[in-house]
Scaffold this motif. Structure first.
Motif, short mmCIF file in Angstrom:
data_model
loop_
_atom_site.label_atom_id
_atom_site.label_comp_id
_atom_site.label_asym_id
_atom_site.label_seq_id
_atom_site.Cartn_x
_atom_site.Cartn_y
_atom_site.Cartn_z
N SER A 63 0.83 -1.21 0.00
CA SER A 63 0.00 0.00 0.00
C SER A 63 0.86 1.26 0.00
N THR A 64 1.98 1.20 0.72
CA THR A 64 2.89 2.34 0.75
C THR A 64 3.43 2.63 -0.65
N ILE A 65 3.85 1.57 -1.35
CA ILE A 65 4.37 1.75 -2.71
C ILE A 65 3.25 2.15 -3.66
N ASP A 66 2.05 1.60 -3.48
CA ASP A 66 0.92 2.00 -4.34
C ASP A 66 0.63 3.49 -4.19
N THR A 67 0.64 3.97 -2.93
CA THR A 67 0.38 5.39 -2.68
C THR A 67 1.49 6.25 -3.29
N LEU A 68 2.75 5.82 -3.09
CA LEU A 68 3.88 6.57 -3.66
C LEU A 68 3.79 6.57 -5.18
N SER A 69 3.45 5.43 -5.78
CA SER A 69 3.35 5.35 -7.25
C SER A 69 2.26 6.26 -7.77
N SER A 70 1.11 6.29 -7.09
CA SER A 70 0.01 7.16 -7.51
C SER A 70 0.41 8.62 -7.44
N THR A 71 1.13 8.98 -6.38
CA THR A 71 1.59 10.37 -6.22
C THR A 71 2.53 10.76 -7.37
N ILE A 72 3.47 9.87 -7.68
CA ILE A 72 4.43 10.16 -8.75
C ILE A 72 3.72 10.24 -10.09
N GLU A 73 2.82 9.31 -10.36
CA GLU A 73 2.11 9.28 -11.64
C GLU A 73 1.31 10.56 -11.86
N ARG A 74 0.69 11.08 -10.79
CA ARG A 74 -0.12 12.30 -10.93
C ARG A 74 0.74 13.55 -11.14
N ASN A 75 1.91 13.59 -10.52
CA ASN A 75 2.68 14.83 -10.49
C ASN A 75 3.86 14.87 -11.46
N SER A 530 -11.46 -13.01 -1.46
CA SER A 530 -11.79 -11.98 -0.47
C SER A 530 -10.58 -11.13 -0.13
N ASN A 531 -9.37 -11.72 -0.18
CA ASN A 531 -8.17 -10.97 0.17
C ASN A 531 -7.96 -9.78 -0.77
N ILE A 532 -8.31 -9.97 -2.04
CA ILE A 532 -8.13 -8.88 -3.02
C ILE A 532 -9.08 -7.73 -2.69
N LEU A 533 -10.36 -8.06 -2.44
CA LEU A 533 -11.33 -7.02 -2.09
C LEU A 533 -10.92 -6.31 -0.81
N PHE A 534 -10.43 -7.07 0.16
CA PHE A 534 -9.98 -6.47 1.43
C PHE A 534 -8.79 -5.53 1.18
N LYS A 535 -7.89 -5.94 0.30
CA LYS A 535 -6.73 -5.10 0.00
C LYS A 535 -7.17 -3.78 -0.64
N TYR A 536 -8.14 -3.85 -1.58
CA TYR A 536 -8.61 -2.62 -2.22
C TYR A 536 -9.26 -1.68 -1.19
N ALA A 537 -10.05 -2.27 -0.28
CA ALA A 537 -10.68 -1.43 0.75
C ALA A 537 -9.63 -0.82 1.67
N ASP A 538 -8.56 -1.58 1.94
CA ASP A 538 -7.51 -1.07 2.81
C ASP A 538 -6.78 0.10 2.15
N VAL A 539 -6.55 -0.01 0.82
CA VAL A 539 -5.94 1.11 0.09
C VAL A 539 -6.84 2.34 0.17
N ALA A 540 -8.14 2.14 -0.03
CA ALA A 540 -9.09 3.26 0.05
C ALA A 540 -9.10 3.87 1.45
#
Length: 557
Positions: A63-75, A530-540
């Protein structure tokens, strides 16, 4: 003693012993099945719980890398970075600040980095921070441009996520620069078809190995970690890299097949000339965390029950013999009657009332037999009651009375495996009480427990009859919603929960003002676990926290 008396005594003694053994066997068989089921369920739950806790570490890194990647991609502005040196300098300075902050605020991390695609400028621009001996994250100088070509194994961490176009976990390796055993999670960042670069996190594998070794598995059990190809990563005796099916002197091919085909299970197998049980679950990165124990350790309650019933028979046998001798002078009619009653008991009629109204030895035997029967029946009923209580506690939270994580997983998998053919929406919400730790730290855990019960009640009042709220741990709740007619309806429900929980909460001696952050993930045809859905909710949920809390976010690709 006459011949007929001897025969009567022998018949009474033998019949009484047979009846006692039959009743004991029936009780033992029923109780053994209950205890065996409970023991297996407990072992399965232990395995799944360890796997869940371990997966949370991996999810936090991802999730940390996903958040960092999203930040970089946007900016990131590709043309400006390629052509404007001022922009490059400013952008890399901002990245240094972000990555240094991530390293300092996230547990387990040994290094954090982002490398810009060298093809953009024919130079290496990277922001790389590594923990030094004082546990401070310090900047690392960029690597040489000559190192970056696909055939160079030392930069496999860079090219592998680019080829797969998804996040990639490495196998354990020794970092040649600092001589530390590591694993890495890296992810390529794209803008459309254009490669921006690669972001990643390094973790000391020794920390993971210590966590695995510290897991308590009964008396002599142990935990082990395998990669997605069922090769050993951590094992107390087997070398790293050996496949389960290739362990010398053992035939574990069936065990390997099970691990390849199912996400979690409990398996009986034989290893080192011992009957064993293994519970395993796949982690979010397709590694497998397993726990193994000698089967006899799980069966200890059954062995103890057998021993107690055997001792009870030994104690009762002299009483039966003594009563039989006393009954030698009685007539055969009450003997026949008592035998008939014994047959009914042996056939399973435990509620029968043994009413033989005699003042001599047969009456004493009947009374003793009645006491023995009632005690065994009472023990059977008590075991059944204990089993029902354990069943309830296994699926409910003791503090709030809400269904727990295990219950939630079963319900969620049922929804995923039985999709609604209509266009209505289903999914989950992860609800986290903001700054709940401050309540415990300042007002005490009793007030914290009151708050958890109050918040769970507020959320239940917000839901429809077809929705369910679960407490899945600490201050975190999960809501499964079904058959929503639109995304706006989902948003309306999340907003209603935010509004309800932000109202003052009146407790016994305190009025608290709290808020909740919510992460929403909506089920679609591509989600099969279920783990995938849980992961997506955790990212949100993390996105909601980043927005400033007291809000909700819906996961989107």
């Amino acid at each position: 003693m006459s011949s007929i008396q001897s025969r009567i005594v022998g018949a009474i003694v033998i019949s009484s012993l047979v009846i006692a053994i039959v009743i004991a066997s029936i009780s033992l068989n029923a109780a053994s099945k209950i205890i065996e089921t409970e023991s297996t369920d407990k072992f399965s739950f232990l395995s799944e719980n360890y796997a869940y806790n371990f997966s949370q570490r991996l999810i936090k890194v991802e999730s940390t890398i996903d958040t960092l990647s999203s930040t970089i991609e946007r900016n990131f502005h590709l043309n400006a970075f390629r052509n404007q040196s001022d922009y490059r300098e400013t952008f890399m300075s901002e990245m240094n600040s972000i990555i240094e902050t991530i390293g300092g605020n996230t547990d387990l991390i040994y290094g954090v980095y982002f490398i810009v695609n060298p093809e953009l400028t024919k130079e290496v621009y990277e922001s790389w921070y590594v923990k030094n001996e004082e546990n401070i994250f310090v900047y690392q100088e960029p690597e040489d441009i000559s190192d970056f070509y696909p055939e160079n194994e030392s930069v496999e961490w860079y090219y592998k996520p680019i080829a797969s176009k998804t996040g990639v976990w490495s196998t354990p390796y020794v970092d040649a620069t600092i001589n530390v055993n590591m694993i890495s999670y890296t992810k390529a960042i794209f803008q459309g078809e254009n490669l921006v670069g690669v972001a990643g996190i390094d973790i000391q594998f020794d920390d993971i190995q210590q966590a695995i070794n510290d897991m308590q598995i009964y008396d002599t059990g142990y935990a082990l970690l395998l990669d997605e190809q069922i090769r050993i990563l951590i094992h107390p005796t087997v070398e790293v890299g050996v496949k389960i099916s290739e362990i010398e002197g053992e035939d574990l091919r069936d065990l390997e097949t099970q691990m390849l085909n199912v996400s979690s299970s409990v398996v009986e197998y034989r290893y080192e000339n011992q009957d064993k049980m293994m519970g395993f679950s796949k982690l979010t990165n397709d590694w497998i965390l397993a726990i193994a124990v000698v089967s006899d350790e799980i069966s200890q309650p059954i062995l103890k029950l057998r021993r107690n019933i055997f001792l009870a028979l030994i104690v009762i046998t002299p009483l039966i013999i003594f009563s039989g001798i006393k009954l030698a002078k009685t007539i055969t009619a009450p003997i026949v009657h008592l035998s008939e009653l014994a047959v009914e008991i042996a056939n399973g009629n435990h509620d029968i009332n043994i009413d033989v109204d005699f003042t001599h030895e047969i009456g004493e035997l009947a009374k003793s037999f009645s006491v023995m029967t009632k005690k065994l029946v009472t023990s059977h009923k008590e075991l059944t009651s204990i089993s029902e209580n354990l069943e309830y506690l296994a699926y409910h939270d003791a503090l709030t009375g809400l269904p727990n994580r295990r219950f939630a997983k079963l319900d969620l998998e049922s929804i995923i495996n039985n999709p609604n053919e209509s266009r209505l929406l289903s999914g989950i919400m992860l609800v986290d009480i903001d700054d709940f730790k401050d309540v415990n730290d300042t007002l005490g855990h009793d007030v914290g427990d009151q708050l958890l019960r109050a918040v769970s009640k507020l959320m239940k009042e917000c839901l429809r009859s077809k929705d369910t709220v679960y407490r899945i741990g600490g201050d975190e709740f999960m809501i499964i919603f079904n058959n929503m007619d639109s995304v706006s309806s989902v948003e309306h429900l999340a907003k209603r929960i935010n509004d309800a929980t932000s109202e003052p909460v009146i407790l016994k001696s305190n009025t608290l003002h709290v808020t909740c952050s919510i992460g929403v993930a909506i089920l679609n045809d591509e989600i099969s676990e279920s783990n995938i859905l849980f992961k997506y909710a955790d990212v949100a949920l993390y996105n909601s926290k980043d927005k400033g809390k007291n809000t909700f976010s819906i996961y989107s690709d």
